[in-house]
Design an enzyme around this catalytic site. Structure first.
Site, PDB file in Angstrom:
ATOM      1  N   GLU A 121       0.586  -0.796  -0.373  1.00  0.00           N
ATOM      2  CA  GLU A 121      -0.064   0.183  -0.162  1.00  0.00           C
ATOM      3  C   GLU A 121       0.563   1.086  -0.419  1.00  0.00           C
ATOM      4  O   GLU A 121       1.839   1.766   1.017  1.00  0.00           O
ATOM      5  CB  GLU A 121      -0.816   0.116   1.208  1.00  0.00           C
ATOM      6  CG  GLU A 121      -2.016   1.033   1.244  1.00  0.00           C
ATOM      7  CD  GLU A 121      -2.769   1.284   2.835  1.00  0.00           C
ATOM      8  OE1 GLU A 121      -3.427   2.042   2.569  1.00  0.00           O
ATOM      9  OE2 GLU A 121      -2.216   0.542   3.648  1.00  0.00           O
ATOM     10  N   CYS A 150      -2.151   9.482   2.330  1.00  0.00           N
ATOM     11  CA  CYS A 150      -1.670   8.932   1.005  1.00  0.00           C
ATOM     12  C   CYS A 150      -2.180   9.505  -0.015  1.00  0.00           C
ATOM     13  O   CYS A 150      -2.106  10.024  -1.165  1.00  0.00           O
ATOM     14  CB  CYS A 150      -1.237   7.769   1.053  1.00  0.00           C
ATOM     15  SG  CYS A 150      -3.348   6.508   1.650  1.00  0.00           S
TER      16      CYS A 150
END
Length: 308
Positions: free
Chosen positions: A210, A244
């Site tokens: 990720e 993010c």
């Protein structure tokens, strides 16, 4: 035998007993985790305040509540996920029946980041437990209060041969990555992601990475500008932008550019005041190195400029 190798050996030995494959065992493990989080809730919030200056409202909303939601979802659906299911069979085998039996991988390694140090350690852990795996968590060394909190919580809830935490800096991560895990879940930067994938490839270990990316936001001429500004500011300023999927840049129709900038400035002022540095509840950048890196992006820029 070094500590990392001994830990993986101990967990694999426990996994091979078959206990974690029992659905009821997994359900109880998730219930135990929920109780542990509820017991440690104030300490979790205190740790997030110490590491990132997150207010209790932001700490609960962006970390604890998300984890509890994932726990409840897993508890609701785990029996269905674990159940065998019949699927269509190829016509070349007309007399056969095809059934999928979900099986755990074995021993999983979870390497957590610093931006959401609680949520992104426990979210993957819930999946690992629900699927019937043992797991080792490596918290981020950049959030030491949360790292210690994770260690204490897990140590109280689970035996180490089932779920364990290993604190430390790069050397700890390197030692763990040198061992053969059955699955690796990593959240972090692209650069470190390459290191993780390279290490996993040595053992043909499957990996979930990720990683960070770019997240543009598009504002067309027919958008509700006030609502757009509210959503953009909320998304960008959450955790001081250390998310993010926070908006990285805007693509704005020229007809509404000036109006949108005014709405954004008004929204920032409304939510954070004239000087965000005086806002006691605004999160901090995790450390000086990252603060200086972000500040360098602004060198030579001024309000209204477009970075090249």
């Amino acid at each position: 035998m070094n500590q990392a190798k001994q830990l993986v050996y101990t967990q694999r030995k426990f996994f091979n007993t078959g206990k974690t494959k029992q659905v009821q065992y997994r359900i109880q493990a998730l219930k135990d985790l929920r109780q542990g989080i509820e017991k440690y809730q104030q300490r979790i919030l205190d740790a997030l305040r110490a590491d990132l200056n997150k207010s209790e409202a932001e700490g609960y909303g962006s970390e604890i509540r998300i984890v509890l939601g994932e726990l409840d979802h897993a508890l609701e659906h785990l029996r269905d996920w674990a159940a065998p299911r019949t699927v269509p069979t190829s016509s070349v085998m007309p007399d056969a029946v095809s059934t999928i039996y979900p099986e755990p991988y074995g021993v999983a390694l979870i390497i957590a980041p610093w931006n959401y140090p609680f949520q992104l350690a426990f979210g993957p852990l819930i999946g690992a437990i629900a699927a019937g795996n043992c797991a080792v968590i490596k918290p981020s060394e950049l959030t030491p209060a949360t790292s210690r909190l994770i260690y204490d919580l897990i140590q109280e809830v689970y035996p180490e041969e089932y779920i364990a935490v290993r604190e430390g800096e790069v050397e700890t991560s390197t030692a763990l990555l040198n061992e053969k895990f059955d699955y690796i879940f990593f959240t972090g930067s692209t650069g470190v992601g390459r290191i993780v994938m390279k290490a996993a490839a040595e053992h043909l270990t499957p990996v979930t990475l990720e990683l960070g990316g770019k997240s543009p936001a598009i504002v067309h001429h027919d958008a509700d500008l006030q609502r757009a500004a509210q959503r953009l500011v909320r998304g960008k300023f959450l955790n001081a932008g250390q998310t993010c999927v926070a908006p990285d840049y805007l693509l704005v129709h020229e007809q509404v550019y000036d109006q949108l900038m005014e709405q954004i400035q008004a929204e920032v002022h409304d939510k954070f005041g004239d000087d965000v540095m005086q806002n006691a509840d605004f999160p901090h950048i995790v450390n000086t190195r990252n603060f200086d890196r972000l500040a360098s992006f602004l060198a030579g820029e001024k309000s209204g400029d477009c970075a090249s």
